[in-house]
Design an enzyme around this catalytic site. Sequence first.
Site, PDB file in Angstrom:
ATOM      1  N   ASN A   8       0.449  -0.926  -0.389  1.00 48.18           N
ATOM      2  CA  ASN A   8      -0.066  -0.017  -0.091  1.00 48.18           C
ATOM      3  C   ASN A   8       0.855   1.460   0.088  1.00 48.18           C
ATOM      4  OD1 ASN A   8      -1.734   1.978   0.403  1.00 48.18           O
ATOM      5  ND2 ASN A   8      -2.528   1.052   2.327  1.00 48.18           N
ATOM      6  N   LYS A  10       0.118   4.140  -0.272  1.00 47.32           N
ATOM      7  CA  LYS A  10      -0.705   5.247  -0.006  1.00 47.32           C
ATOM      8  C   LYS A  10      -0.125   6.574  -0.507  1.00 47.32           C
ATOM      9  CE  LYS A  10      -0.541   3.575   4.800  1.00 47.32           C
ATOM     10  NZ  LYS A  10      -0.350   3.670   5.903  1.00 47.32           N
ATOM     11  N   HIS A  95      -9.760   0.893   5.001  1.00 45.54           N
ATOM     12  CA  HIS A  95      -7.934   1.450   5.028  1.00 45.54           C
ATOM     13  C   HIS A  95      -8.697   2.534   6.541  1.00 45.54           C
ATOM     14  CE1 HIS A  95      -4.235   3.040   6.542  1.00 45.54           C
ATOM     15  NE2 HIS A  95      -3.646   1.568   5.979  1.00 45.54           N
ATOM     16  N   GLU A  97      -7.083   4.727   7.674  1.00 46.17           N
ATOM     17  CA  GLU A  97      -6.503   6.440   7.510  1.00 46.17           C
ATOM     18  C   GLU A  97      -7.876   6.675   6.781  1.00 46.17           C
ATOM     19  OE1 GLU A  97      -2.751   5.302   5.639  1.00 46.17           O
ATOM     20  OE2 GLU A  97      -2.024   5.061   7.614  1.00 46.17           O
ATOM     21  N   GLU A 166      -5.253  -4.663  10.359  1.00 49.93           N
ATOM     22  CA  GLU A 166      -4.442  -3.831  10.725  1.00 49.93           C
ATOM     23  C   GLU A 166      -4.361  -3.100  11.871  1.00 49.93           C
ATOM     24  OE1 GLU A 166      -3.029  -2.275   6.580  1.00 49.93           O
ATOM     25  OE2 GLU A 166      -3.478  -0.783   7.016  1.00 49.93           O
ATOM     26  N   GLY A 172       2.726   2.481  10.475  1.00 42.75           N
ATOM     27  CA  GLY A 172       3.757   3.751  10.328  1.00 42.75           C
ATOM     28  C   GLY A 172       4.053   3.981  12.096  1.00 42.75           C
ATOM     29  N   SER A 210       3.202  -1.771  10.304  1.00 43.14           N
ATOM     30  CA  SER A 210       5.257  -2.119  10.154  1.00 43.14           C
ATOM     31  C   SER A 210       5.530  -3.249  10.110  1.00 43.14           C
ATOM     32  CB  SER A 210       5.143  -1.850  12.017  1.00 43.14           C
ATOM     33  OG  SER A 210       4.788  -0.687  11.968  1.00 43.14           O
ATOM     34  N   GLY A 232       5.010   1.597   4.656  1.00 43.66           N
ATOM     35  CA  GLY A 232       6.373   1.981   4.834  1.00 43.66           C
ATOM     36  C   GLY A 232       7.346   0.636   3.869  1.00 43.66           C
TER      37      GLY A 232
HETATM   38  P1  13P Z   1       2.995   0.439   8.314  1.00 46.11           P
HETATM   39  O1  13P Z   1       3.704  -1.149   7.349  1.00 46.11           O
HETATM   40  O2  13P Z   1       3.638   1.522   7.158  1.00 46.11           O
HETATM   41  O3  13P Z   1       2.899   0.122   9.177  1.00 46.11           O
HETATM   42  O4  13P Z   1       1.904   0.264   6.769  1.00 46.11           O
HETATM   43  C1  13P Z   1       0.158  -0.778   7.031  1.00 46.11           C
HETATM   44  C2  13P Z   1      -0.816  -0.316   6.352  1.00 46.11           C
HETATM   45  O5  13P Z   1      -1.546   0.405   6.655  1.00 46.11           O
HETATM   46  C3  13P Z   1      -0.624  -0.897   5.314  1.00 46.11           C
HETATM   47  O6  13P Z   1      -2.221  -0.514   4.738  1.00 46.11           O
END
Ligand code: 13P
Length: 248
Positions: A8, A10, A95, A97, A166, A172, A210, A232
Amino acid sequence: MRKLIAGNWKMNGSLAANEALVKAMLDGLGGKVPASDMALCVPAPYLPQLAGLLQGSPIAWGAQDVSSHESGAYTGEVSVAMLKDFGCRYAIVGHSERRQYHGETDVVVAAKAQRALAGGVTPIVCVGETLAEREAGQTEAVVKRQLAAVIHAVAHCTSEIVVAYEPVWAIGTGKTASPEQAQQVHAVLRAQLAAATQHPERVHILYGGSMNAANAASLLAQADIDGGLIGGASLKAADFLHIVASAA
Ligand code: 13P
């Protein structure tokens, strides 16, 4: 089942950066069949670029969201038919977010999942608790409520969704759920799927939060962790490929 490792991105990328990243991933694969299924979920404007770069490769591509509406006066929204035009295989829905910053409710997320499936795009349905919810002992109740809304909406198509657990506190932050913590929640989700579909074993339940090159193998070794949704670390070709290799 073959595991699924999905990136992802983002709101990251540019034409030049995407091209370099995808090229590095394809070079790293060296024409070999990857150890797991792979997908990249990218910002919508870059879908045609990814469709071109990934054509004929073992890496699928997807979007990070999809409208709950079919078409019409919904400024800024992207429909499932539009995604399908680019050969899009997956769309992330719900998600954290989007839930947190865009006010998406369980009902909206369920409608998006249903719309994606109806249009031939596999929804990657995200569920997960906040730190406060975990500390209050509400983890199971929260993820079950979030998944129940989707199961209710997609009904007999439940075995066709992908689920991603998640935990919001792990996204993150560099704080990963331990393999045992993640497995515990995945087992709860698997049991919930088993009550809703005859084929719960067909549903990939991904872990996200993460996940990185160092911790992927121990998470992916858990019985009910069928892959990862990687933020990430999906922006670094070597790290992403290492996670894919860890799925073997
Ligand atoms: P990170 O791997 O950056 O923690 O993000 C996870 C995520 O939200 C994947 O959708």
